[in-house]
Design an enzyme around this catalytic site. Structure first.
Site, short mmCIF file in Angstrom:
data_model
loop_
_atom_site.label_atom_id
_atom_site.label_comp_id
_atom_site.label_asym_id
_atom_site.label_seq_id
_atom_site.Cartn_x
_atom_site.Cartn_y
_atom_site.Cartn_z
N ASP A 154 0.82 -1.32 -0.06
CA ASP A 154 0.00 0.01 0.02
C ASP A 154 0.67 1.40 0.04
OD1 ASP A 154 0.83 -0.85 2.73
OD2 ASP A 154 -0.34 0.94 3.31
N GLU A 155 0.28 2.42 -0.50
CA GLU A 155 0.78 3.66 -0.30
C GLU A 155 2.28 3.91 -0.88
OE1 GLU A 155 -1.58 5.44 3.48
OE2 GLU A 155 0.24 4.25 3.96
N VAL A 156 2.38 3.24 -2.10
CA VAL A 156 3.68 3.28 -2.65
C VAL A 156 3.84 4.52 -3.34
CG1 VAL A 156 5.41 2.03 -4.13
CG2 VAL A 156 3.84 0.58 -2.65
#
Length: 571
Positions: free
Chosen positions: A361-363
């Protein structure tokens, strides 16, 4: 009217919270148009009225008609008898099971906390014969392997002596030891200490309960990267999970802030811990996994890649794209994937659960494009930053599968490249609603953790929306419903550590636990302020009695202490 300045300031602060709380629910309030003092008075009137209405609503139900078992069993019948339980209650169990033996002793201590032998010189009011003297447990399949979907069903019968027996029985029938564990919890909740007679009693007997979980996966996430949690604290959390029949501890072990776990293949990784004292040895991890298994709880580790991994580079700086740009992990080096493989190989020896969480996530891939050697690698391989993100996730999945683990990824991977994910992928919803229906429509399994309702660090979410959320929402196809493994409440650790984690988890996690265990029809019928709230009050008090620091149920802000004197059963 004169208001003391300190009183005014205190309630002005509450008023600010009140405005924020209700603005988020899109109520059309005009408090901001009122003078501060008037607004404070109005706020006090509103909150007082709301409290009274809530108490009125919950107290109008015939509480004697409710089944005070949490989570609610699938089917149960009861009577009008009161039975006494022998403090020397014995276990009848054919065969040998360390899990059954230790669990029986553990629950016996819980049930008979107050029922001690009367000291010499004091008159005992106990009768010479108790109605229930034996707990008989019959397990049909003695295999103690704990894997996803293990049978947790059970039948429980509690009745007095009859013509065929000289003692009364409580009888548990289960296919596995894990079903028997769930039955022991239910039995313990039916046993109540009576202070007048100083005996343990079962009211509304005889009881006959047939029970099984609605979902196979009923989880709680803890985060030991944002704040270190001592091993004993984690074990206490696991113990409390068993009281609500939750069965998966999602252990978010590392993140960008710290890497506290010992990894023998790459021993410098835990140099990324906060300090030398805030670490977990492999022996600690084994201890946690074994402690959880004795309570029928899986431990699913998470190693979040490629983002949320800055702490890895403290021990191995080559994992950083550069010294000034430290995440995501360097996608261009085989060394990065060697480390990922080493971690998964080591952890597969510790964590037997088939699911392994790989994050994803949230890369933010800007770092890759601003680092010369990675930018060149992207060019040489004809990849965009998004392509490289996909490449990293898929390669990590392959490593997990080679270690006989099923990859779990946060929803961003599904939203970014659903057709490329390994078909075995379990999609973990968290960010937006409607992900699970889309995932199962494409044949993926899904775990529900919508942040609007099941993120426990969102302190302004009260128990009602937690209770009403349903992992099957928006899914009508029977085949697709079977692809929903269940759900998980998430206790992210930015503002939670040993000092406040339990009161942030409980009792709201229990609201989700009943949704995940009990039949959907039973938990959706009627006014939940009448059908569920009195029972949730009761369960919160049970947690407190067992040493769990569960916060009051109806405070407008989670983990907030009581605002005044009162009974545990009304706060």
């Amino acid at each position: 009217m004169i208001i003391d300045s300190s009183y005014s300031q205190s309630h002005t602060n509450h008023y600010r919270k009140f405005k924020t709380h209700y603005r988020s629910r899109k109520l059309s309030l005009t408090l901001t148009m009122l003078p501060p003092t008037t607004a404070v008075i109005f706020f006090l009137l509103i909150t007082t009225t709301t409290t009274l209405l809530s108490l009125s609503s919950s107290s109008s139900v015939n509480k004697d008609s409710l089944t005070y078992i949490w989570p609610l069993p699938a089917n149960s019948t009861s009577g009008d008898e009161t039975l006494t339980v022998d403090p020397d209650l014995s276990l009848s169990f054919s065969g040998y099971s360390p899990i059954i033996s230790s669990s029986f002793l553990r629950y016996k201590r819980l049930i008979f906390t107050h029922a001690k032998k009367v000291p010499a010189g004091f008159l005992s009011f106990r009768g010479p014969v108790f109605d229930i003297s034996v707990l008989q447990i019959n397990v049909h399949f003695p295999n103690e392997e704990l894997q996803l979907g293990v049978d947790e069903s059970y039948n429980l019968r509690i009745s007095r002596r009859d013509d065929n027996s000289i003692v009364g029985f409580a009888t548990i029938e289960a296919n596995t030891v894990y079903g028997a564990l769930r039955a022991l919890e239910t039995f313990s909740q039916l046993c109540t200490f009576d202070y007048g007679s100083k005996t343990v009693k079962v009211f509304k007997a005889p009881w006959y309960i047939q029970d099984e979980p609605r979902f196979a996966y009923r989880g709680l996430l803890i985060d030991t990267s944002r704040h270190y949690l001592p091993v004993d604290v984690i074990k206490h959390i696991i113990e409390s999970m068993s009281y609500a029949k939750l069965n998966v501890l999602h252990w978010h072990i590392v993140d960008e802030e710290s890497f506290p776990l010992e990894t023998p293949s790459y021993p410098n990784l835990w140099k990324g811990s906060y300090s030398r004292w805030e670490r977990y040895t492999i022996e600690d991890a084994y201890e946690i996994v074994n402690f959880a298994k004795e309570r029928g709880i899986h431990v699913m580790p998470e190693i979040d890649v490629p983002g949320h991994a800055e702490s890895w580079g403290v021990g191995y700086p080559d994992l950083w794209p550069s010294s000034s740009c430290k995440e995501p992990l360097d996608v261009s080096k085989n060394f990065t994937f060697d480390v990922v493989s080493g971690i998964l190989t080591d952890m597969s020896k510790i964590f037997p659960f088939e699911l392994f969480h790989l994050g994803g996530d949230e890369v933010n891939t800007d770092c890759w494009n601003s680092t010369a050697h990675i930018k060149q690698w992207l060019h040489d391989n004809n990849m965009t930053q998004k392509d490289a993100y996909q490449y990293f996730v898929l390669r990590a999945q392959e490593i997990a599968i080679l270690n006989n683990r099923t990859p779990v990824n946060w929803e961003e991977t599904f939203r970014s490249f659903p057709s490329k994910l390994n078909p075995r992928t379990v999609v973990h919803n968290w960010l937006v609603s409607g992900i699970c229906p889309k995932a199962v429509a494409k044949g993926f399994r899904c775990i529900f953790s919508n942040q609007d309702v099941w993120y426990l660090d969102h302190l302004d979410v009260p128990w009602q929306p937690v209770y009403e959320a349903d992992p099957l929402e928006g899914i009508t196809d029977v085949t697709q419903k079977k692809l929903i493994l269940g759900g998980e409440v998430c206790m992210w650790g930015e503002t939670a550590d040993t000092s406040d984690i339990q009161q942030t988890i409980w009792p709201r996690a229990a609201a989700a636990a009943e949704r995940l265990w009990s039949r959907g029809e039973a938990t959706s019928e009627g006014n939940i302020n009448k059908t569920a709230l009195p029972r949730l009050h009761y369960f919160r008090c049970l947690l407190n009695m067992r040493g769990v620091q569960a916060a009051p149920v109806t405070n407008y802000d989670a983990r907030r202490p009581p605002i005044g004197p009162g009974s545990c059963y009304e706060q």
